[in-house]
Design a protein around this motif. Structure first.
Motif, PDB file in Angstrom:
ATOM      1  N   ARG A  86     -64.305  26.570  50.117  1.00  0.00           N
ATOM      2  CA  ARG A  86     -62.947  26.624  50.580  1.00  0.00           C
ATOM      3  C   ARG A  86     -62.428  27.853  50.323  1.00  0.00           C
ATOM      4  O   ARG A  86     -62.393  28.221  49.277  1.00  0.00           O
ATOM      5  N   LEU A  87     -61.888  28.795  51.310  1.00  0.00           N
ATOM      6  CA  LEU A  87     -61.048  29.931  51.186  1.00  0.00           C
ATOM      7  C   LEU A  87     -59.658  29.680  51.697  1.00  0.00           C
ATOM      8  O   LEU A  87     -59.287  29.110  52.438  1.00  0.00           O
ATOM      9  N   LEU A  88     -58.716  30.339  50.776  1.00  0.00           N
ATOM     10  CA  LEU A  88     -57.492  30.540  51.017  1.00  0.00           C
ATOM     11  C   LEU A  88     -57.003  31.832  51.414  1.00  0.00           C
ATOM     12  O   LEU A  88     -57.328  32.828  50.507  1.00  0.00           O
ATOM     13  N   LEU A  89     -56.881  32.157  52.462  1.00  0.00           N
ATOM     14  CA  LEU A  89     -56.737  33.689  52.914  1.00  0.00           C
ATOM     15  C   LEU A  89     -55.292  33.995  52.914  1.00  0.00           C
ATOM     16  O   LEU A  89     -54.118  33.329  53.110  1.00  0.00           O
ATOM     17  N   PRO A  90     -55.032  35.307  52.692  1.00  0.00           N
ATOM     18  CA  PRO A  90     -53.729  35.997  52.613  1.00  0.00           C
ATOM     19  C   PRO A  90     -53.181  35.950  53.719  1.00  0.00           C
ATOM     20  O   PRO A  90     -53.835  36.063  54.970  1.00  0.00           O
ATOM     21  N   ARG A  91     -51.975  36.342  53.970  1.00  0.00           N
ATOM     22  CA  ARG A  91     -51.056  36.064  55.174  1.00  0.00           C
ATOM     23  C   ARG A  91     -51.514  36.919  56.269  1.00  0.00           C
ATOM     24  O   ARG A  91     -51.614  36.437  57.369  1.00  0.00           O
ATOM     25  N   HIS A  92     -52.061  38.268  55.974  1.00  0.00           N
ATOM     26  CA  HIS A  92     -52.339  39.194  57.080  1.00  0.00           C
ATOM     27  C   HIS A  92     -53.873  39.481  57.370  1.00  0.00           C
ATOM     28  O   HIS A  92     -54.303  40.372  57.557  1.00  0.00           O
ATOM     29  N   TRP A  93     -54.530  38.536  56.830  1.00  0.00           N
ATOM     30  CA  TRP A  93     -56.115  38.631  56.783  1.00  0.00           C
ATOM     31  C   TRP A  93     -56.574  38.669  58.187  1.00  0.00           C
ATOM     32  O   TRP A  93     -56.029  37.856  59.005  1.00  0.00           O
ATOM     33  N   SER A  94     -57.591  39.254  58.487  1.00  0.00           N
ATOM     34  CA  SER A  94     -58.308  39.225  59.567  1.00  0.00           C
ATOM     35  C   SER A  94     -59.901  39.850  59.319  1.00  0.00           C
ATOM     36  O   SER A  94     -59.896  40.569  58.463  1.00  0.00           O
ATOM     37  N   ARG A  95     -60.824  39.168  59.830  1.00  0.00           N
ATOM     38  CA  ARG A  95     -62.247  39.505  59.511  1.00  0.00           C
ATOM     39  C   ARG A  95     -62.713  40.987  60.229  1.00  0.00           C
ATOM     40  O   ARG A  95     -63.516  41.531  59.807  1.00  0.00           O
ATOM     41  N   ASP A  96     -61.731  41.578  61.083  1.00  0.00           N
ATOM     42  CA  ASP A  96     -61.959  42.704  61.447  1.00  0.00           C
ATOM     43  C   ASP A  96     -61.023  43.627  60.873  1.00  0.00           C
ATOM     44  O   ASP A  96     -61.104  44.912  61.511  1.00  0.00           O
ATOM     45  N   ALA A  97     -60.206  43.439  59.827  1.00  0.00           N
ATOM     46  CA  ALA A  97     -59.287  44.346  59.171  1.00  0.00           C
ATOM     47  C   ALA A  97     -60.158  45.450  58.635  1.00  0.00           C
ATOM     48  O   ALA A  97     -61.135  45.582  58.201  1.00  0.00           O
ATOM     49  N   ALA A  98     -59.216  46.548  58.626  1.00  0.00           N
ATOM     50  CA  ALA A  98     -59.896  48.108  57.960  1.00  0.00           C
ATOM     51  C   ALA A  98     -59.624  47.787  56.495  1.00  0.00           C
ATOM     52  O   ALA A  98     -60.571  48.834  55.974  1.00  0.00           O
ATOM     53  N   ARG A  99     -59.054  47.189  55.852  1.00  0.00           N
ATOM     54  CA  ARG A  99     -58.970  47.018  54.454  1.00  0.00           C
ATOM     55  C   ARG A  99     -59.859  45.721  53.816  1.00  0.00           C
ATOM     56  O   ARG A  99     -60.521  44.982  54.624  1.00  0.00           O
ATOM     57  N   THR A 100     -59.742  45.618  52.653  1.00  0.00           N
ATOM     58  CA  THR A 100     -60.416  44.477  51.721  1.00  0.00           C
ATOM     59  C   THR A 100     -59.266  43.873  51.149  1.00  0.00           C
ATOM     60  O   THR A 100     -58.241  44.399  50.807  1.00  0.00           O
ATOM     61  N   TRP A 101     -59.638  42.707  50.532  1.00  0.00           N
ATOM     62  CA  TRP A 101     -58.474  41.973  49.540  1.00  0.00           C
ATOM     63  C   TRP A 101     -59.064  41.801  48.263  1.00  0.00           C
ATOM     64  O   TRP A 101     -60.321  41.196  48.081  1.00  0.00           O
ATOM     65  N   PRO A 102     -58.404  41.690  47.148  1.00  0.00           N
ATOM     66  CA  PRO A 102     -58.843  41.159  45.979  1.00  0.00           C
ATOM     67  C   PRO A 102     -59.320  39.729  45.947  1.00  0.00           C
ATOM     68  O   PRO A 102     -58.663  38.861  46.957  1.00  0.00           O
ATOM     69  N   VAL A 103     -59.933  39.165  45.110  1.00  0.00           N
ATOM     70  CA  VAL A 103     -60.630  37.754  45.173  1.00  0.00           C
ATOM     71  C   VAL A 103     -60.065  37.271  43.833  1.00  0.00           C
ATOM     72  O   VAL A 103     -60.752  37.425  42.541  1.00  0.00           O
ATOM     73  N   GLU A 127     -52.162  26.300  46.994  1.00  0.00           N
ATOM     74  CA  GLU A 127     -51.921  26.936  48.308  1.00  0.00           C
ATOM     75  C   GLU A 127     -50.787  27.224  48.340  1.00  0.00           C
ATOM     76  O   GLU A 127     -50.200  28.657  49.006  1.00  0.00           O
ATOM     77  N   GLU A 128     -49.632  26.906  47.867  1.00  0.00           N
ATOM     78  CA  GLU A 128     -48.222  27.279  47.588  1.00  0.00           C
ATOM     79  C   GLU A 128     -47.897  28.512  46.692  1.00  0.00           C
ATOM     80  O   GLU A 128     -47.147  29.340  47.204  1.00  0.00           O
ATOM     81  N   LEU A 129     -48.798  28.342  45.616  1.00  0.00           N
ATOM     82  CA  LEU A 129     -48.382  29.266  44.791  1.00  0.00           C
ATOM     83  C   LEU A 129     -48.938  30.637  45.286  1.00  0.00           C
ATOM     84  O   LEU A 129     -48.667  31.658  44.894  1.00  0.00           O
ATOM     85  N   THR A 130     -50.008  30.732  46.087  1.00  0.00           N
ATOM     86  CA  THR A 130     -50.515  31.965  46.596  1.00  0.00           C
ATOM     87  C   THR A 130     -50.228  32.120  47.742  1.00  0.00           C
ATOM     88  O   THR A 130     -50.756  33.169  48.681  1.00  0.00           O
ATOM     89  N   GLU A 131     -48.955  31.748  48.268  1.00  0.00           N
ATOM     90  CA  GLU A 131     -48.481  31.803  49.768  1.00  0.00           C
ATOM     91  C   GLU A 131     -48.200  33.339  50.075  1.00  0.00           C
ATOM     92  O   GLU A 131     -48.799  33.894  51.244  1.00  0.00           O
ATOM     93  N   ASP A 132     -47.601  33.925  49.100  1.00  0.00           N
ATOM     94  CA  ASP A 132     -47.345  35.264  49.221  1.00  0.00           C
ATOM     95  C   ASP A 132     -48.359  36.336  48.349  1.00  0.00           C
ATOM     96  O   ASP A 132     -47.931  37.442  48.449  1.00  0.00           O
ATOM     97  N   ALA A 133     -49.237  35.980  47.696  1.00  0.00           N
ATOM     98  CA  ALA A 133     -50.085  36.779  47.108  1.00  0.00           C
ATOM     99  C   ALA A 133     -51.023  37.497  48.214  1.00  0.00           C
ATOM    100  O   ALA A 133     -51.651  36.627  49.106  1.00  0.00           O
ATOM    101  N   ASP A 134     -51.207  38.406  48.087  1.00  0.00           N
ATOM    102  CA  ASP A 134     -52.278  39.224  48.811  1.00  0.00           C
ATOM    103  C   ASP A 134     -53.563  39.320  48.229  1.00  0.00           C
ATOM    104  O   ASP A 134     -54.323  40.200  47.960  1.00  0.00           O
ATOM    105  N   VAL A 135     -54.280  38.101  48.030  1.00  0.00           N
ATOM    106  CA  VAL A 135     -55.708  37.882  47.750  1.00  0.00           C
ATOM    107  C   VAL A 135     -56.239  36.892  48.453  1.00  0.00           C
ATOM    108  O   VAL A 135     -55.537  35.807  49.091  1.00  0.00           O
ATOM    109  N   ILE A 136     -57.485  36.779  48.152  1.00  0.00           N
ATOM    110  CA  ILE A 136     -58.436  35.807  48.782  1.00  0.00           C
ATOM    111  C   ILE A 136     -58.889  34.925  47.751  1.00  0.00           C
ATOM    112  O   ILE A 136     -59.181  35.240  46.643  1.00  0.00           O
ATOM    113  N   VAL A 137     -58.458  33.560  47.970  1.00  0.00           N
ATOM    114  CA  VAL A 137     -58.872  32.643  46.790  1.00  0.00           C
ATOM    115  C   VAL A 137     -59.962  31.620  47.248  1.00  0.00           C
ATOM    116  O   VAL A 137     -60.167  31.281  48.370  1.00  0.00           O
ATOM    117  N   VAL A 138     -61.132  31.879  46.557  1.00  0.00           N
ATOM    118  CA  VAL A 138     -62.349  31.373  46.697  1.00  0.00           C
ATOM    119  C   VAL A 138     -62.786  30.014  45.789  1.00  0.00           C
ATOM    120  O   VAL A 138     -62.622  30.232  44.605  1.00  0.00           O
TER     121      VAL A 138
END
Length: 353
Positions: A86-103, A127-138
């Motif tokens: 299960r992944l929790l994705l950051p708000r602005h995540w997309s698989r073709d983004a130019a950037r990466t996210w911390p994990v 899920e609520e705790l990381t709603e505004d966190a700019d990270v991918i939760v694995v």
């Protein structure tokens, strides 16, 4: 079995088994229940999703039950089967983004009930705790008795290879196809806490922070009259994979002591230089959450992990490495781990965001 007298071992296991009750004994059944996936496989068995791992491990199914939740089915050569993540994705995540996210990796336990890859979503407000966190939760499948290791299997190796699945196959898949970056933290409860600290120590530089909530962090700790960590490994295999021999994990703790030490956070403590470490555990005495649920009996498993967590923290301090701790009144149950995650999460994220 050489690690303890058979009568004492059976008594300790029976005490732990009574504490676990029906939930613990049915862990192997519940762990096999997996969420159905929207699976797409090309002719010849090749997955339609790109970027497999070096050994061919690949995503063969995806499902998105909620806006930020992405469930993956991964065909894993290391495990010889399809595993779930299960992944929790950051708000602005997309698989073709130019950037990466911390994990942030969250590892589940095995003995507190039918835990699987959705355990942290099921039992906490991650899920609520990381709603505004700019990270991918694995949150990966760790198996009902995987112990976060590549099994020794009498010295022959082979599957299941949980460490390889997590830190080679899955990590490569996430970095190549899901925009996961190189900044990582890891935390876990129970056996997941053991996995978090063992992974951080065995793979230097891979994780910037690691936290254990009620993890058995000194696997060679011996209590001649009661439960020891080898008993927990034996109980985990007995409930999660009853057809297998528990010594296939690392061998017998006496005869294969070197193998056990190679996976024991206590023995690997000096390899945690530069890692922000947090350790917490209850004392096994029923606390506030237990009284609210009408529970009054003591908890031998939490009493044991409390002792070995203190031993581990003391070892870190003795060799001059910093560690934050929280030792409290309570048992080996999810309400406490929900609270401990809330308390530790800001420090974990501060190391990677």
């Amino acid at each position: 079995m050489s690690h303890r007298d058979g009568t004492m071992r059976l008594r300790a296991l029976a005490e732990a088994g009574l504490m676990m009750g029906v939930a613990g004994l049915t862990a192997c059944v519940a762990a096999s229940l997996t969420t159905s996936m929207a699976t797409s496989i090309a002719p010849g068995g090749a997955p339609l999703w790109p970027a497999p791992a070096d050994d061919g491990a690949a995503v063969v199914g995806e499902r998105r039950p909620r806006r930020r939740v992405l469930d993956l089915a991964v065909r894993s050569p290391a495990l010889g089967r399809v595993a779930h993540v299960r992944l929790l994705l950051p708000r602005h995540w997309s698989r073709d983004a130019a950037r990466t996210w911390p994990v942030l990796w969250l590892l589940h336990g095995a003995l507190a009930g039918p835990d699987r890859h959705t355990a942290w979503s099921d039992h906490t407000d991650i899920e609520e705790l990381t709603e505004d966190a700019d990270v991918i939760v694995v949150m990966p499948d760790g198996g009902p008795s995987g112990t976060y290791t590549d099994w020794w299997n009498g010295g022959d190796g082979g599957g299941p290879r949980w460490e390889t699945f997590h830190l080679a196959e899955l990590r490569q898949i996430l970095e190549r196809g899901y925009r996961a970056g190189p900044d990582r933290a890891v935390a876990g409860n129970a056996m997941g806490g053991l996995g978090a600290l063992a992974y951080a120590a065995r793979h230097r530089g891979l994780f910037r922070a690691a936290a254990s909530f009620s993890g058995p962090l000194h696997t060679l700790y011996r209590d001649p009259s009661g439960l020891d960590v080898a008993d927990l490994v034996e109980l985990g295999v007995a409930t999660g994979a009853p057809s297998l021999d528990w010594t296939d994990v690392w061998g017998d703790p006496g005869e294969q002591r070197v193998v056990w030490r190679q996976h024991n956070p206590y023995d690997l403590a000096d390899r945690l230089t530069g890692v922000r470490v947090h350790v917490s555990a209850g004392d096994g005495v029923p606390g506030a959450y237990d009284r609210a649920r009408g529970r009054s009996g003591g908890d031998p498993v939490e009493r044991l992990v409390h002792t070995v967590s203190q031993e581990f923290a003391g070892k870190l301090r003795k060799i001059g490495l910093p560690v934050s701790t929280h030792f409290y009144r309570g048992t080996h149950t999810w309400p406490y781990w929900r609270r401990e995650l809330r308390a530790a999460l800001p420090a974990l994220l501060a190391e990677i965001v």
